[in-house]
Design a protein around this motif. Structure first.
Motif, PDB file in Angstrom:
ATOM      1  N   PHE A   5       0.852  -1.183   0.000  1.00 38.17           N
ATOM      2  CA  PHE A   5       0.000   0.000   0.000  1.00 38.17           C
ATOM      3  C   PHE A   5       0.885   1.228   0.000  1.00 38.17           C
ATOM      4  O   PHE A   5       1.860   1.311   0.768  1.00 38.17           O
ATOM      5  N   MET A   6       0.521   2.228  -0.816  1.00 40.29           N
ATOM      6  CA  MET A   6       1.335   3.429  -0.964  1.00 40.29           C
ATOM      7  C   MET A   6       0.420   4.647  -0.859  1.00 40.29           C
ATOM      8  O   MET A   6      -0.403   4.901  -1.743  1.00 40.29           O
ATOM      9  N   GLY A   7       0.538   5.381   0.268  1.00 40.67           N
ATOM     10  CA  GLY A   7      -0.316   6.544   0.487  1.00 40.67           C
ATOM     11  C   GLY A   7       0.250   7.416   1.583  1.00 40.67           C
ATOM     12  O   GLY A   7       1.136   6.994   2.325  1.00 40.67           O
ATOM     13  N   THR A   8      -0.294   8.621   1.714  1.00 39.43           N
ATOM     14  CA  THR A   8       0.256   9.569   2.687  1.00 39.43           C
ATOM     15  C   THR A   8      -0.799  10.260   3.544  1.00 39.43           C
ATOM     16  O   THR A   8      -0.741  10.161   4.765  1.00 39.43           O
ATOM     17  N   PRO A   9      -1.792  10.996   2.987  1.00 39.77           N
ATOM     18  CA  PRO A   9      -2.677  11.807   3.836  1.00 39.77           C
ATOM     19  C   PRO A   9      -3.857  11.010   4.386  1.00 39.77           C
ATOM     20  O   PRO A   9      -4.019   9.808   4.123  1.00 39.77           O
ATOM     21  N   ASP A  10      -4.732  11.721   5.090  1.00 41.99           N
ATOM     22  CA  ASP A  10      -5.942  11.105   5.640  1.00 41.99           C
ATOM     23  C   ASP A  10      -6.779  10.433   4.560  1.00 41.99           C
ATOM     24  O   ASP A  10      -7.419   9.409   4.810  1.00 41.99           O
ATOM     25  N   PHE A  11      -6.827  11.033   3.358  1.00 43.53           N
ATOM     26  CA  PHE A  11      -7.604  10.467   2.254  1.00 43.53           C
ATOM     27  C   PHE A  11      -7.270   8.999   2.031  1.00 43.53           C
ATOM     28  O   PHE A  11      -8.138   8.199   1.684  1.00 43.53           O
ATOM     29  N   ALA A  12      -6.001   8.620   2.230  1.00 41.90           N
ATOM     30  CA  ALA A  12      -5.551   7.271   1.934  1.00 41.90           C
ATOM     31  C   ALA A  12      -5.855   6.268   3.036  1.00 41.90           C
ATOM     32  O   ALA A  12      -5.876   5.055   2.789  1.00 41.90           O
ATOM     33  N   VAL A  13      -6.103   6.744   4.251  1.00 36.72           N
ATOM     34  CA  VAL A  13      -6.260   5.834   5.394  1.00 36.72           C
ATOM     35  C   VAL A  13      -7.465   4.923   5.219  1.00 36.72           C
ATOM     36  O   VAL A  13      -7.418   3.731   5.575  1.00 36.72           O
ATOM     37  N   ALA A  14      -8.547   5.441   4.663  1.00 41.49           N
ATOM     38  CA  ALA A  14      -9.751   4.621   4.483  1.00 41.49           C
ATOM     39  C   ALA A  14      -9.468   3.413   3.600  1.00 41.49           C
ATOM     40  O   ALA A  14      -9.961   2.306   3.866  1.00 41.49           O
ATOM     41  N   THR A  15      -8.672   3.586   2.560  1.00 41.52           N
ATOM     42  CA  THR A  15      -8.349   2.462   1.678  1.00 41.52           C
ATOM     43  C   THR A  15      -7.461   1.446   2.383  1.00 41.52           C
ATOM     44  O   THR A  15      -7.661   0.230   2.258  1.00 41.52           O
ATOM     45  N   LEU A  16      -6.480   1.918   3.137  1.00 40.18           N
ATOM     46  CA  LEU A  16      -5.637   0.996   3.892  1.00 40.18           C
ATOM     47  C   LEU A  16      -6.488   0.164   4.849  1.00 40.18           C
ATOM     48  O   LEU A  16      -6.347  -1.065   4.925  1.00 40.18           O
ATOM     49  N   ASP A  17      -7.371   0.810   5.593  1.00 44.51           N
ATOM     50  CA  ASP A  17      -8.242   0.078   6.517  1.00 44.51           C
ATOM     51  C   ASP A  17      -9.106  -0.944   5.789  1.00 44.51           C
ATOM     52  O   ASP A  17      -9.296  -2.076   6.264  1.00 44.51           O
ATOM     53  N   ALA A  18      -9.637  -0.561   4.627  1.00 44.04           N
ATOM     54  CA  ALA A  18     -10.504  -1.462   3.874  1.00 44.04           C
ATOM     55  C   ALA A  18      -9.744  -2.690   3.381  1.00 44.04           C
ATOM     56  O   ALA A  18     -10.275  -3.809   3.376  1.00 44.04           O
ATOM     57  N   LEU A  19      -8.489  -2.509   2.972  1.00 40.59           N
ATOM     58  CA  LEU A  19      -7.683  -3.637   2.507  1.00 40.59           C
ATOM     59  C   LEU A  19      -7.402  -4.613   3.642  1.00 40.59           C
ATOM     60  O   LEU A  19      -7.473  -5.840   3.461  1.00 40.59           O
ATOM     61  N   VAL A  20      -7.098  -4.072   4.809  1.00 41.91           N
ATOM     62  CA  VAL A  20      -6.835  -4.928   5.969  1.00 41.91           C
ATOM     63  C   VAL A  20      -8.105  -5.684   6.364  1.00 41.91           C
ATOM     64  O   VAL A  20      -8.083  -6.891   6.611  1.00 41.91           O
ATOM     65  N   GLU A  21      -9.227  -4.963   6.403  1.00 44.14           N
ATOM     66  CA  GLU A  21     -10.494  -5.587   6.777  1.00 44.14           C
ATOM     67  C   GLU A  21     -10.897  -6.681   5.797  1.00 44.14           C
ATOM     68  O   GLU A  21     -11.491  -7.695   6.184  1.00 44.14           O
ATOM     69  N   ALA A  22     -10.558  -6.495   4.515  1.00 51.25           N
ATOM     70  CA  ALA A  22     -10.896  -7.494   3.497  1.00 51.25           C
ATOM     71  C   ALA A  22      -9.992  -8.726   3.558  1.00 51.25           C
ATOM     72  O   ALA A  22     -10.216  -9.698   2.829  1.00 51.25           O
ATOM     73  N   GLY A  23      -8.956  -8.689   4.388  1.00 50.45           N
ATOM     74  CA  GLY A  23      -8.110  -9.857   4.587  1.00 50.45           C
ATOM     75  C   GLY A  23      -6.918  -9.963   3.668  1.00 50.45           C
ATOM     76  O   GLY A  23      -6.272 -11.017   3.614  1.00 50.45           O
ATOM     77  N   HIS A  24      -6.579  -8.894   2.978  1.00 51.79           N
ATOM     78  CA  HIS A  24      -5.416  -8.935   2.096  1.00 51.79           C
ATOM     79  C   HIS A  24      -4.119  -8.942   2.910  1.00 51.79           C
ATOM     80  O   HIS A  24      -4.070  -8.456   4.046  1.00 51.79           O
ATOM     81  N   ASP A  25      -3.089  -9.510   2.316  1.00 53.25           N
ATOM     82  CA  ASP A  25      -1.764  -9.581   2.933  1.00 53.25           C
ATOM     83  C   ASP A  25      -1.016  -8.299   2.586  1.00 53.25           C
ATOM     84  O   ASP A  25      -0.568  -8.132   1.445  1.00 53.25           O
ATOM     85  N   ILE A  26      -0.869  -7.388   3.549  1.00 49.43           N
ATOM     86  CA  ILE A  26      -0.181  -6.121   3.304  1.00 49.43           C
ATOM     87  C   ILE A  26       1.302  -6.339   3.587  1.00 49.43           C
ATOM     88  O   ILE A  26       1.749  -6.346   4.740  1.00 49.43           O
TER      89      ILE A  26
END
Length: 301
Positions: A5-26
């Motif tokens: 995952f590659m991101g910086t501001p608050d805008f990106a946090v929602a996507t990071l959380d969604a990927l983790v919740e979906a069970g992807h291997d980060i």
């Protein structure tokens, strides 16, 4: 999937959380390096950095990805895909090509309108009725890649902060959908017409130009809320306007037309509803005026 995952501001946090919740291997989280900020100029990690650490993920913050060592370290992750959301660094071709399925970007506009760094603010400033978010297959050009899925939202009278939050949540959902069934979402090339560029916001742009019509000034106020804050200066202080209504009255541009800070524009007037003095919190305009007089007839700039 195995993902960087590659991101910086608050805008990106929602996507990071969604990927983790979906069970992807980060496998790793890439973000901008900590920057000095605040009165003490202490190093401040990015919102993505803080969230990734809280999730127990490996965080990396290189200054650039152009070096051979960084590119080799990225390739060594053996990724299925990289997910990018407002990262802020250019991805060189070796990085774009390293993951098995390439790099997917969450972009906050309806491409090809508002390619570039500040799509939300530029959409508000331009008076767009509608904007959205797209899942784009990244390529070498600036936001030129084909789009796999997009969602639309109304701009209405939202601030940049509110609209960014809405697009972030929608983009996270769309990314999870695409990753769940990537072969079901064809990469559709962007149209060759209707291309616009959303240049990075410069702090100097935040100064309000009361020679513009009232509708433009009101959009300006929403586009720069919460940052950098649309402002005028008076009495040696910078006063931010965080919210305003549009009214009608006569006056020279910048003239205060009553005792409650109604301000004339090129046409029409605005009435600030929520304001902020330097070093203080937001307050309703009457609270400002009780301790900081701006009398009728004052010309603001």
């Amino acid at each position: 999937m195995r993902i960087a995952f590659m991101g910086t501001p608050d805008f990106a946090v929602a996507t990071l959380d969604a990927l983790v919740e979906a069970g992807h291997d980060i496998a790793a989280v890439y973000t901008q390096p900590p920057r000095r900020a605040g009165r003490g100029k202490a190093l401040q990690p990015t919102p993505v950095h803080l969230r990734a650490e809280a999730l127990g993920l490996d965080v990396r913050h290189p200054l650039t990805l152009r070096g051979a060592d960084e590119q080799a370290a990225f390739a060594a992750l053996a990724l299925d895909v990289a997910v990018v959301a407002a990262y802020g660094l250019i991805l060189p071709v070796p990085v774009l090509e390293a993951p098995r399925r390439g790099c997917l970007n969450v972009h906050g506009s309806l491409l090809p309108r508002w390619r570039g760094a500040a799509p939300v603010q530029r959409a508000i400033l331009a008076g767009d009725d509608e904007t959205g978010v797209g899942i784009m297959q990244m390529e070498k050009g600036l936001d030129t890649g084909p789009v796999r899925l997009e969602g639309r939202v109304r701009v209405d009278h939202k601030t940049a902060g509110a609209l960014t939050g809405e697009l972030a949540a929608l983009g996270a959902k769309l990314m999870v959908r695409v990753l769940a069934h990537p072969d079901d979402f064809a990469a559709i090339p962007q149209p060759t017409d209707g291309i616009t560029y959303a240049a990075k916001i410069e702090k100097a742009e935040a100064r309000i130009d009361f020679a513009q019509d009232a509708a433009q000034v009101e959009r300006h106020i929403r586009a720069f809320n919460p940052a950098p804050g649309a402002f005028f200066e008076h009495g040696g202080e910078r006063i931010q306007i965080l919210a305003a209504s549009i009214e009608t009255a006569d006056g020279r541009p910048g003239e205060v037309t009553d005792d409650m800070l109604c301000i004339a524009c090129g046409s029409g007037t605005i009435r600030p509803l929520l304001v902020k003095r330097a070093g203080r919190g937001a307050m309703p305009t009457p609270d400002l005026l009780r301790g900081f007089a701006i009398p009728k007839g004052t010309i603001l700039a």
